[in-house]
Design an enzyme around this catalytic site. Structure first.
Site, mmCIF file in Angstrom:
data_model
loop_
_atom_site.group_PDB
_atom_site.id
_atom_site.type_symbol
_atom_site.label_atom_id
_atom_site.label_comp_id
_atom_site.label_asym_id
_atom_site.label_seq_id
_atom_site.Cartn_x
_atom_site.Cartn_y
_atom_site.Cartn_z
ATOM 1 N N MET A 175 0.844 -1.201 0.000
ATOM 2 C CA MET A 175 0.000 0.000 0.000
ATOM 3 C C MET A 175 0.880 1.252 0.000
ATOM 4 O O MET A 175 0.421 2.345 0.369
ATOM 5 C CB MET A 175 -0.928 -0.016 1.211
ATOM 6 C CG MET A 175 -1.910 -1.195 1.127
ATOM 7 S SD MET A 175 -3.429 -0.938 2.043
ATOM 8 C CE MET A 175 -2.808 -0.756 3.691
ATOM 9 N N LEU A 222 6.630 3.147 1.453
ATOM 10 C CA LEU A 222 7.546 1.998 1.561
ATOM 11 C C LEU A 222 8.661 2.241 2.568
ATOM 12 O O LEU A 222 9.103 3.365 2.782
ATOM 13 C CB LEU A 222 8.135 1.684 0.185
ATOM 14 C CG LEU A 222 7.131 1.324 -0.910
ATOM 15 C CD1 LEU A 222 7.874 0.916 -2.180
ATOM 16 C CD2 LEU A 222 6.187 0.205 -0.480
ATOM 17 N N HIS A 232 9.370 -3.532 3.251
ATOM 18 C CA HIS A 232 8.894 -3.797 1.889
ATOM 19 C C HIS A 232 10.079 -4.121 0.967
ATOM 20 O O HIS A 232 10.021 -5.045 0.157
ATOM 21 C CB HIS A 232 8.179 -2.572 1.305
ATOM 22 C CG HIS A 232 6.958 -2.132 2.056
ATOM 23 N ND1 HIS A 232 6.889 -0.955 2.745
ATOM 24 C CD2 HIS A 232 5.739 -2.713 2.214
ATOM 25 C CE1 HIS A 232 5.694 -0.811 3.294
ATOM 26 N NE2 HIS A 232 4.968 -1.870 2.985
ATOM 27 N N GLN A 278 -10.394 -2.477 2.367
ATOM 28 C CA GLN A 278 -9.890 -3.172 3.556
ATOM 29 C C GLN A 278 -9.800 -2.270 4.780
ATOM 30 O O GLN A 278 -9.357 -2.692 5.839
ATOM 31 C CB GLN A 278 -8.544 -3.833 3.279
ATOM 32 C CG GLN A 278 -7.360 -2.894 3.182
ATOM 33 C CD GLN A 278 -6.111 -3.640 2.778
ATOM 34 O OE1 GLN A 278 -5.976 -4.117 1.662
ATOM 35 N NE2 GLN A 278 -5.168 -3.754 3.708
ATOM 36 N N LYS A 301 4.993 -10.001 9.250
ATOM 37 C CA LYS A 301 4.516 -8.933 10.140
ATOM 38 C C LYS A 301 2.979 -8.989 10.232
ATOM 39 O O LYS A 301 2.400 -8.706 11.268
ATOM 40 C CB LYS A 301 5.009 -7.594 9.566
ATOM 41 C CG LYS A 301 4.223 -6.374 9.925
ATOM 42 C CD LYS A 301 4.790 -5.735 11.138
ATOM 43 C CE LYS A 301 4.212 -4.385 11.499
ATOM 44 N NZ LYS A 301 2.900 -4.072 11.065
ATOM 45 N N SER A 342 4.369 1.308 7.740
ATOM 46 C CA SER A 342 4.053 2.604 7.129
ATOM 47 C C SER A 342 3.414 3.527 8.167
ATOM 48 O O SER A 342 3.584 4.740 8.122
ATOM 49 C CB SER A 342 3.095 2.403 5.958
ATOM 50 O OG SER A 342 3.655 1.490 5.045
ATOM 51 N N ARG A 343 2.682 2.938 9.097
ATOM 52 C CA ARG A 343 1.988 3.742 10.116
ATOM 53 C C ARG A 343 2.955 4.380 11.108
ATOM 54 O O ARG A 343 2.588 5.336 11.788
ATOM 55 C CB ARG A 343 0.959 2.890 10.858
ATOM 56 C CG ARG A 343 -0.255 2.565 10.018
ATOM 57 C CD ARG A 343 -1.315 1.852 10.845
ATOM 58 N NE ARG A 343 -2.544 1.699 10.100
ATOM 59 C CZ ARG A 343 -2.796 0.712 9.227
ATOM 60 N NH1 ARG A 343 -1.874 -0.214 9.026
ATOM 61 N NH2 ARG A 343 -3.934 0.646 8.588
HETATM 62 P P1 AMP Z 1 1.521 -2.963 3.441
HETATM 63 O O1 AMP Z 1 2.048 -1.930 2.509
HETATM 64 O O2 AMP Z 1 1.533 -2.552 4.869
HETATM 65 O O3 AMP Z 1 0.217 -3.541 2.975
HETATM 66 O O4 AMP Z 1 2.562 -4.163 3.368
HETATM 67 C C1 AMP Z 1 2.898 -4.780 2.152
HETATM 68 C C2 AMP Z 1 3.615 -6.055 2.458
HETATM 69 O O5 AMP Z 1 4.792 -5.772 3.211
HETATM 70 C C3 AMP Z 1 2.755 -6.993 3.311
HETATM 71 O O6 AMP Z 1 2.932 -8.316 2.849
HETATM 72 C C4 AMP Z 1 3.328 -6.798 4.691
HETATM 73 O O7 AMP Z 1 3.171 -7.911 5.532
HETATM 74 C C5 AMP Z 1 4.791 -6.551 4.377
HETATM 75 N N1 AMP Z 1 5.444 -5.846 5.486
HETATM 76 C C6 AMP Z 1 4.974 -4.762 6.149
HETATM 77 N N2 AMP Z 1 5.826 -4.416 7.130
HETATM 78 C C7 AMP Z 1 6.853 -5.289 7.082
HETATM 79 C C8 AMP Z 1 8.057 -5.474 7.852
HETATM 80 N N3 AMP Z 1 8.360 -4.669 8.868
HETATM 81 N N4 AMP Z 1 8.866 -6.501 7.530
HETATM 82 C C9 AMP Z 1 8.566 -7.328 6.484
HETATM 83 N N5 AMP Z 1 7.455 -7.217 5.741
HETATM 84 C C10 AMP Z 1 6.608 -6.215 6.030
#
Ligand code: AMP
Length: 282
Positions: free
Chosen positions: A30, A33, A37, A61, A150, A187-188
């Site tokens: 999302m 980054l 990611h 979502q 995560k 990201s948060r």
């Molecule tokens: P998001 O952009 O939060 O939807 O995350 C995209 C992908 O990155 C998802 O598969 C997450 O589980 C993964 N992700 C998010 N944070 C981490 C992290 N700290 N370490 C590894 N993968 C992550």
């Protein structure tokens, strides 16, 4: 890096690669980054011939509209990071490309995964996750889908969706990348003030406490202590749970079953989640 915004064009692009017999790794995100990611992109680069990332803040979502509105957007920086990591293709669609007017929403039977932990606190969230991941995989029929541990429950939900839909894709789960302090990258985290960033270390502290103090028998006291670490640091707790690897709650440990600790808690209106394997070496 090729940047494609249209659903039709990404489909054609992937189709061409597949015709040439090229193995594709797909990393949906999302945006906003961070190294978490990028480490997944690097893993896909090592393991596959062509890596596709997507950036799409998926409205279906978000059960909480203000969380959606406040979700950080940093596309230019994201593109730079993906380029630097050697990502081959970025799919960067607008909402209408993912959900065109004739898009028909469907319902996924996720069983107990729908109502526990994140499912209980974010009603409808996993239906939205399944909807977008299925749609993305239909546009980008990669051989391998990479997700991060995560989001442990999300990995299980997507595995279930793949089973339900019969999509021909292998799911690989990448390890959680943390700051040197132990805070899981997210990201948060960008929305945390410096004080909240310090307090947020309590999540990793509480998980580490669960892991280090784990003993056979009842886990109630252990969990209460971990909750206290969060409360002392100003968190509002959604859950501190100990489960088996399939996310079934465990309140009395037999000393053998592999366990996972999972936490969701909010600080300064930022909701964070994290998890840790409590048994074994990692
Ligand atoms: P998001 O952009 O939060 O939807 O995350 C995209 C992908 O990155 C998802 O598969 C997450 O589980 C993964 N992700 C998010 N944070 C981490 C992290 N700290 N370490 C590894 N993968 C992550």
């Amino acid at each position: 890096m090729l940047i494609i915004k249209s659903a039709k064009l990404i489909q054609e692009h992937i189709e061409k690669l597949r015709m040439k017999g090229i193995c594709i790794g797909f990393v949906p995100t999302m945006g906003a980054l961070h190294e978490g990611h990028i480490s997944i992109i690097r893993q896909s680069k090592r393991e596959q011939q062509h890596t596709v990332a997507s950036i799409f803040v998926n409205p279906t979502q978000f059960n909480n509209p203000s969380d959606f509105e406040k979700y950080p957007v940093t596309v230019e920086n994201d593109i730079e990071m993906l380029e630097a990591a050697g990502c081959d293709t970025l799919f960067l669609p607008e909402v209408e490309e993912i959900y065109p007017p004739d898009f028909v929403k469907k319902f996924y039977d996720l069983g107990y995964l729908e109502t526990i932990l994140e499912g209980a606190f974010r009603p409808g969230h996993f239906q939205g996750v399944c909807l977008v991941v299925e749609r993305l995989l239909r546009l980008i029929p990669a051989q391998v889908l990479y997700l991060g541990e995560k989001d442990y429950q999300q990995c299980m939900v997507v595995a279930r969706m793949i089973e339900l839909t019969g999509l021909n894709v292998q799911l690989k789960i990448a390890p959680t990348i943390r700051e040197s302090t132990g805070l899981a990258m997210s990201s948060r985290n960008r929305r945390l003030t410096p004080d909240a960033t310090k307090a947020a270390l309590a999540i990793h502290e509480a998980l580490t406490y669960l892991k280090n103090q784990l003993t056979t028998g009842t886990l109630n006291e252990l969990i209460a202590f971990a909750e206290n670490i969060l409360l002392k640091n100003g968190f509002k707790i959604d859950y501190v749970s100990v489960t088996d690897q399939k996310l079934q709650l465990i309140d009395n440990w037999d000393g053998k079953t592999p366990l996972v600790g999972l936490i969701a808690a909010t600080i300064h209106e930022v909701r964070l989640i994290d998890n840790m394997k409590l048994t074994g070496t990692d």
